[in-house]
Design an enzyme around this catalytic site. Structure first.
Site, short mmCIF file in Angstrom:
data_model
loop_
_atom_site.label_atom_id
_atom_site.label_comp_id
_atom_site.label_asym_id
_atom_site.label_seq_id
_atom_site.Cartn_x
_atom_site.Cartn_y
_atom_site.Cartn_z
N LYS A 37 -5.19 -9.55 -7.09
CA LYS A 37 -6.36 -9.67 -6.22
C LYS A 37 -7.47 -8.70 -6.66
CE LYS A 37 -6.06 -7.81 -2.16
NZ LYS A 37 -5.65 -7.39 -0.82
N LYS A 67 -10.74 -3.01 -4.04
CA LYS A 67 -11.57 -1.81 -4.05
C LYS A 67 -10.88 -0.68 -4.80
CE LYS A 67 -13.39 -2.67 0.62
NZ LYS A 67 -13.04 -2.49 2.03
N LYS A 83 0.82 -1.22 0.00
CA LYS A 83 0.00 0.00 0.00
C LYS A 83 0.84 1.26 0.00
CE LYS A 83 -4.49 -1.52 1.52
NZ LYS A 83 -5.40 -1.72 2.63
#
Ligand code: TYM
Length: 350
Positions: free
Chosen positions: A211, A214, A118
């Site tokens: 993956k 969102k 992230k």
């Protein structure tokens, strides 16, 4: 000492709730209601760890908090029998996180792969909260001394950290824990991850090695829980595949990530195994399989989408569910916090 079995899990209100969240987590939340006392939390404090551009600012945060709550309820979570609330309403999460900050080691956090993913290349510019994310997560779980945590595969490492924090707290404060009446010397349980079902890691529809997420810039990479039937159909028809027909056995999926993903989604939505799905569709073309997958997805997700729509149209009702849940969560949290403060040596009113 045997701990009372209790389930805790959380979902971030960062928008675009998708099929991965549903199959990897929410479906299992619903099932566990039959066997356990459950707390399901909208983790709004975790949402803040990302740049504002990701979580969208105050209005979006509130909107998304209500949307996740609506998704829980529309999927079949009963907020009367169990506890549904948002994290920021229970101050114990932040209080316990501070104590755990002093138990967890920098070296442990440095190993967290999700932080590395992230934060990306510009790690210096990541928030301190993003780095500390897994410690707050441990506090979420252990504030209720929860024993079982249903999550998707991507949360496994964070759960291991929660277990390490529980264990180190028990070790560091062992004598004090005993002197406060916990004769086993164990105050916090080591929470067990429940990573179950054929879809613990749902992949992007555009790239079977990534993956479903969102934050993917392509909306075609995921099926959102709020997508209507036409959008679902379009996304599945466009989903990446390979030119071969579907294999007849599960082994044949090993080198075919996109096929594996779609078969896994079908299996999870229909409550079957991948081999059972291949028993029906193996040897056939993708187009036929995709048509059935569209039908199945629409049949399962449309009722959830329409119930979500109904619920978010009444924010006062949703808020009252969160307030009631937080009141009940706070009672459990207060017991843990008082005992923790005593164990650590914080002076307080008795
Ligand atoms: P979040 O909001 O990112 O994800 C919510 C849940 O969805 C699962 N998930 C997936 N499962 C399968 N395939 C996917 N592609 C996929 N993407 C997401 C996640 O594993 C998660 O179970 N850190 C948590 C939130 C959290 C939490 C907690 C969870 C905060 N405190 C305490 C459990 C206990 C998270 O990433 O949520």
């Amino acid at each position: 000492m045997a701990f009372v079995e209790r389930v805790f899990s959380g979902v971030q209100p960062t928008g675009n709730l998708h099929l991965g969240n549903y199959l990897g987590a929410i479906v299992n939340f619903v099932k566990l209601q039959q066997t356990h006392n459950c707390l399901y939390c909208v983790v709004d404090m975790h949402a803040l760890t990302q740049p504002v551009s990701v979580w969208g600012g105050p209005l979006e945060l509130a909107r998304n908090t209500r949307e996740v709550t609506a998704a829980f309820i529309a999927s079949g979570i009963d907020p009367k029998k169990h506890i549904v609330f948002n994290q920021s309403q229970v101050s114990g999460h932040a209080e316990l996180a501070w104590i755990f900050n002093c138990v967890a080691r920098v070296g442990w956090l440095n190993r967290m792969t999700q932080f590395k993913e992230k934060a990306g290349k510009d790690r210096e510019n990541a928030s301190v909260g993003l780095y500390d994310y897994p410690v707050l997560m441990a506090a979420d779980i252990l504030l209720y001394r929860a024993t079982h945590v249903p999550v998707g595969e991507d949360q496994k490492q964070h759960l291991e950290l929660s277990r390490d924090i529980a264990q180190k707290f028990n070790n560091d404060f062992g004598d004090s824990i005993r002197s406060h009446g916990f004769n086993s010397g164990l105050f916090f349980p080591q929470p067990e991850p429940l990573i179950t079902g054929p879809a613990t890691r749902v992949m992007s529809l555009r790239d079977g090695t990534k993956k479903m997420s969102k934050s993917d810039s392509s909306d075609n990479s995921r099926i959102n829980l709020t997508d209507d039937a036409d959008t679902i159909a379009q996304k599945i028809r466009k989903a990446k595949t390979d030119p071969e027909p579907l294999p007849s056995e599960e082994k044949g999926l090993e080198t075919r990530p996109e096929a594996d993903n779609l078969v896994g989604i079908f299996a999870a939505l229909s409550g079957r195994t991948k081999s059972e799905v291949l028993g029906e569709f193996g040897g056939g073309q993708f187009s036929n399989f995709k048509n059935s997958l569209v039908e199945l997805c629409v049949a399962k997700l449309s009722p959830i989408a329409s119930e979500m729509k109904r619920l978010v149209a009444d924010p006062r009702h949703v808020d009252s569910i969160l307030v009631d849940g937080a009141d009940r969560a706070r009672e459990i949290a207060a017991d843990t916090m008082k005992a923790t403060q005593d164990i650590v040596g914080f002076v307080r009113k008795h």
